[in-house]
Design an enzyme around this catalytic site. Sequence first.
Site, PDB file in Angstrom:
ATOM      1  N   HIS A   1      29.202  19.540  49.166  1.00  0.00           N
ATOM      2  CA  HIS A   1      28.847  19.523  47.743  1.00  0.00           C
ATOM      3  C   HIS A   1      30.148  19.708  46.963  1.00  0.00           C
ATOM      4  O   HIS A   1      30.683  20.818  46.889  1.00  0.00           O
ATOM      5  CB  HIS A   1      27.883  20.676  47.424  1.00  0.00           C
ATOM      6  CG  HIS A   1      26.560  20.583  48.114  1.00  0.00           C
ATOM      7  ND1 HIS A   1      25.635  19.609  47.814  1.00  0.00           N
ATOM      8  CD2 HIS A   1      25.999  21.339  49.085  1.00  0.00           C
ATOM      9  CE1 HIS A   1      24.556  19.775  48.554  1.00  0.00           C
ATOM     10  NE2 HIS A   1      24.755  20.813  49.342  1.00  0.00           N
TER      11      HIS A   1
ATOM     12  N   GLU B   1      24.092  27.900  57.029  1.00  0.00           N
ATOM     13  CA  GLU B   1      24.809  28.801  56.104  1.00  0.00           C
ATOM     14  C   GLU B   1      24.901  30.247  56.581  1.00  0.00           C
ATOM     15  O   GLU B   1      24.603  31.169  55.830  1.00  0.00           O
ATOM     16  CB  GLU B   1      24.142  28.739  54.714  1.00  0.00           C
ATOM     17  CG  GLU B   1      24.137  27.338  54.138  1.00  0.00           C
ATOM     18  CD  GLU B   1      23.377  27.207  52.827  1.00  0.00           C
ATOM     19  OE1 GLU B   1      22.833  28.208  52.337  1.00  0.00           O
ATOM     20  OE2 GLU B   1      23.334  26.090  52.284  1.00  0.00           O
TER      21      GLU B   1
ATOM     22  N   ASN C   1      24.980  23.941  60.336  1.00  0.00           N
ATOM     23  CA  ASN C   1      25.193  23.296  59.035  1.00  0.00           C
ATOM     24  C   ASN C   1      25.677  24.330  58.013  1.00  0.00           C
ATOM     25  O   ASN C   1      25.125  25.433  57.937  1.00  0.00           O
ATOM     26  CB  ASN C   1      23.846  22.699  58.575  1.00  0.00           C
ATOM     27  CG  ASN C   1      23.964  21.802  57.360  1.00  0.00           C
ATOM     28  OD1 ASN C   1      24.752  20.854  57.368  1.00  0.00           O
ATOM     29  ND2 ASN C   1      23.192  22.081  56.322  1.00  0.00           N
TER      30      ASN C   1
ATOM     31  N   GLU D   1      25.010  16.766  53.188  1.00  0.00           N
ATOM     32  CA  GLU D   1      24.388  16.983  51.861  1.00  0.00           C
ATOM     33  C   GLU D   1      25.327  16.504  50.761  1.00  0.00           C
ATOM     34  O   GLU D   1      25.456  17.135  49.711  1.00  0.00           O
ATOM     35  CB  GLU D   1      24.054  18.468  51.667  1.00  0.00           C
ATOM     36  CG  GLU D   1      23.134  19.022  52.747  1.00  0.00           C
ATOM     37  CD  GLU D   1      22.748  20.474  52.528  1.00  0.00           C
ATOM     38  OE1 GLU D   1      22.916  20.983  51.408  1.00  0.00           O
ATOM     39  OE2 GLU D   1      22.259  21.090  53.492  1.00  0.00           O
TER      40      GLU D   1
ATOM     41  N   ASP E   1      27.247  15.333  47.741  1.00  0.00           N
ATOM     42  CA  ASP E   1      27.172  14.963  46.323  1.00  0.00           C
ATOM     43  C   ASP E   1      28.513  15.317  45.700  1.00  0.00           C
ATOM     44  O   ASP E   1      29.191  16.248  46.145  1.00  0.00           O
ATOM     45  CB  ASP E   1      25.980  15.586  45.575  1.00  0.00           C
ATOM     46  CG  ASP E   1      25.785  17.066  45.788  1.00  0.00           C
ATOM     47  OD1 ASP E   1      26.774  17.775  46.059  1.00  0.00           O
ATOM     48  OD2 ASP E   1      24.641  17.532  45.666  1.00  0.00           O
TER      49      ASP E   1
HETATM   50  O1  G3I Z   1       8.037  23.491  43.933  1.00  0.00           O
HETATM   51  C1  G3I Z   1       8.248  24.554  43.000  1.00  0.00           C
HETATM   52  C2  G3I Z   1       7.465  24.356  41.751  1.00  0.00           C
HETATM   53  O2  G3I Z   1       6.087  24.390  42.065  1.00  0.00           O
HETATM   54  C3  G3I Z   1       7.821  25.441  40.760  1.00  0.00           C
HETATM   55  O3  G3I Z   1       7.165  25.212  39.541  1.00  0.00           O
HETATM   56  C4  G3I Z   1       9.303  25.462  40.513  1.00  0.00           C
HETATM   57  C5  G3I Z   1       9.713  26.611  39.583  1.00  0.00           C
HETATM   58  O4  G3I Z   1      11.036  27.031  39.809  1.00  0.00           O
HETATM   59  O5  G3I Z   1       9.971  25.646  41.752  1.00  0.00           O
HETATM   60  C6  G3I Z   1       9.707  24.613  42.679  1.00  0.00           C
HETATM   61  O6  G3I Z   1      10.443  24.876  43.863  1.00  0.00           O
HETATM   62  C7  G3I Z   1      11.828  24.650  43.828  1.00  0.00           C
HETATM   63  C8  G3I Z   1      12.207  23.704  44.949  1.00  0.00           C
HETATM   64  O7  G3I Z   1      13.598  23.519  44.998  1.00  0.00           O
HETATM   65  C9  G3I Z   1      11.540  22.348  44.807  1.00  0.00           C
HETATM   66  O8  G3I Z   1      12.015  21.708  43.665  1.00  0.00           O
HETATM   67  C10 G3I Z   1      12.560  25.959  43.993  1.00  0.00           C
HETATM   68  O9  G3I Z   1      12.319  26.799  42.867  1.00  0.00           O
HETATM   69  C11 G3I Z   1      14.008  25.728  44.150  1.00  0.00           C
HETATM   70  O10 G3I Z   1      14.650  26.958  44.486  1.00  0.00           O
HETATM   71  C12 G3I Z   1      14.277  24.744  45.259  1.00  0.00           C
HETATM   72  O11 G3I Z   1      15.659  24.471  45.295  1.00  0.00           O
HETATM   73  C13 G3I Z   1      16.123  23.891  46.475  1.00  0.00           C
HETATM   74  C14 G3I Z   1      17.238  24.772  47.041  1.00  0.00           C
HETATM   75  O12 G3I Z   1      17.758  24.155  48.199  1.00  0.00           O
HETATM   76  C15 G3I Z   1      16.726  26.147  47.401  1.00  0.00           C
HETATM   77  O13 G3I Z   1      17.695  26.866  48.048  1.00  0.00           O
HETATM   78  C16 G3I Z   1      16.659  22.519  46.163  1.00  0.00           C
HETATM   79  O14 G3I Z   1      15.600  21.651  45.805  1.00  0.00           O
HETATM   80  C17 G3I Z   1      17.360  21.944  47.383  1.00  0.00           C
HETATM   81  O15 G3I Z   1      18.056  20.774  47.018  1.00  0.00           O
HETATM   82  C18 G3I Z   1      18.368  22.948  47.898  1.00  0.00           C
HETATM   83  O16 G3I Z   1      18.975  22.428  49.071  1.00  0.00           O
HETATM   84  C19 G3I Z   1      20.004  23.203  49.628  1.00  0.00           C
HETATM   85  C20 G3I Z   1      19.989  22.978  51.104  1.00  0.00           C
HETATM   86  O17 G3I Z   1      18.745  23.259  51.627  1.00  0.00           O
HETATM   87  C21 G3I Z   1      21.066  23.802  51.790  1.00  0.00           C
HETATM   88  N1  G3I Z   1      22.361  23.588  51.211  1.00  0.00           N
HETATM   89  C22 G3I Z   1      22.421  23.746  49.768  1.00  0.00           C
HETATM   90  C23 G3I Z   1      21.389  22.845  49.098  1.00  0.00           C
HETATM   91  C24 G3I Z   1      21.534  22.896  47.615  1.00  0.00           C
HETATM   92  O18 G3I Z   1      21.226  24.169  47.124  1.00  0.00           O
END
Ligand code: G3I
Length: 463
Positions: free
Chosen positions: A244, A165, A207, A273, A275
């Site tokens: 996405h 990105e 990516n 990715e 969806d």
């Molecule tokens: O693990 C913590 C947890 O302990 C806490 O209580 C909670 C509170 O917000 O957060 C949890 O972490 C989260 C993590 O996902 C695991 O679930 C983060 O806040 C959250 O920001 C994070 O989001 C991820 C996101 O990337 C961050 O940018 C998504 O799961 C993940 O699917 C997403 O993936 C990205 C790719 O890497 C790049 N392309 C876009 C894609 C979708 O956003």
Amino acid sequence: MNQPPVARRSPLRLATTLIAASLVAAGTAVALATSADAATTLGASAAASGRYFGAAVSANKLSDSTYVGILNREFNSVTPENEMKIDATEPTQGQFSYANADRIVSHAKAQGMQVRGHTLAWHSQQPGWMQNMSGTALRNAMLNHVTQVATHYRGQLSAWDVVNEAFADGGSGARRDSNLQRTGNDWIEAAFRAARAADPATKLCYNDYNTDDWGQAKTQAVYSMVRDFKARGVPIDCVGFQSHFNSGSPYPSNYRTTLSSFAALGVDVQITELDIEGSGTTQANTYRNVVNDCLAVARCNGITVWGIRDTDSWRASGTPLLFDGSGNKKAAYTAVLEALNSGGTTDPTTPPPSSPGPTTPPPAGGGACSASVTLNQWTGGFTATVKVTAGASAVNGWSVTVTLPSGTSVTNTWNAVATGSSGSVRFGNAAYNPRIAPGGSTEFGFQGTGTGPSGTPSCAATA
Ligand code: G3I
């Protein structure tokens, strides 16, 4: 460098094969119906055409038996959803933490699955210490991170999203502003070189999202970077299209053109990715189109969906995945499996004729189609995208003749078969795209050295 696709046989398929083998051994004539031999899982059906079908996986769900049951049954590639990101693998500078990512890699290995690494250098999900860095210190910290993590997983991954990105949204075609970008415009190639040095066997990908529409400035900007990297020998092997899709960022009708245009630069393309928000037939048809587009591009070598069940998705409210919250297969799943098993040769709205077409095309009928060219040109080379449009009647085979300027040669063609490479070049339909519905269109492309063609090519219906 290329790792072979993972081919795992479903029990049903194995049983079918064993029964067939024993009947043959007994001298019995066996004619297995195609449907009986079709693979029954996403991974196996993708493997039949040398591709993988993967899912983003979270380490903390590996104790969920429904989740793991679907994962192990259906998929032959995984991408850790968050566990290989910078904040996860280097939470404190110089102290690396691989436990969660390693759990996913171990699980995948035990199941014979490939692993896509995601991601080594990104403006987001940086640990606090990195967010606060800049300049030479940040550049060196980023390169050390790339080197350390790529070394840890050396030889174990099928691909790495080395940089994620890095381009801005909107019409600027510019790089995204970030602390990494502010270390100098060459930060991306520096990351790729460090990754190659640490892990020479793994494919190195760029990516991004919103790079699916060929007409968008962001897509063209990434394309120009990849073309430049290939021209200058920067080690890049693949481009990931996150894909996405939702109402604000819909599946574009020129998606196949995007995939094939990047592939023509000499890189693999991967849907990384996927969806698609929605439900029912509409969602299923978009999934089918995406899979067919990948199958139509030889170097589109795999698809990853971003999660397993709708409830596992980062966009759960959009129900964008292939399994519902209970783990049941959705219509979208069936559409994907059917598309994979069709090998990409079947347009569901215009099924091919039941008997094979003529092996030698009849003389051009003329007048039943038209063609137009879009050029992407640079000094010494170009890619041409040709849109072939049917008239009021369906076309069952087509040929487009393009006149090239003196000194120009075609070096690569996709979605068509070229006869000749200079002067007057004829492009006939490929085996899988002869049919165009009345008023419909299809696209093919070619790459060349020299100057691209000018004027309108001639088009003729051949069947
Ligand atoms: O693990 C913590 C947890 O302990 C806490 O209580 C909670 C509170 O917000 O957060 C949890 O972490 C989260 C993590 O996902 C695991 O679930 C983060 O806040 C959250 O920001 C994070 O989001 C991820 C996101 O990337 C961050 O940018 C998504 O799961 C993940 O699917 C997403 O993936 C990205 C790719 O890497 C790049 N392309 C876009 C894609 C979708 O956003």
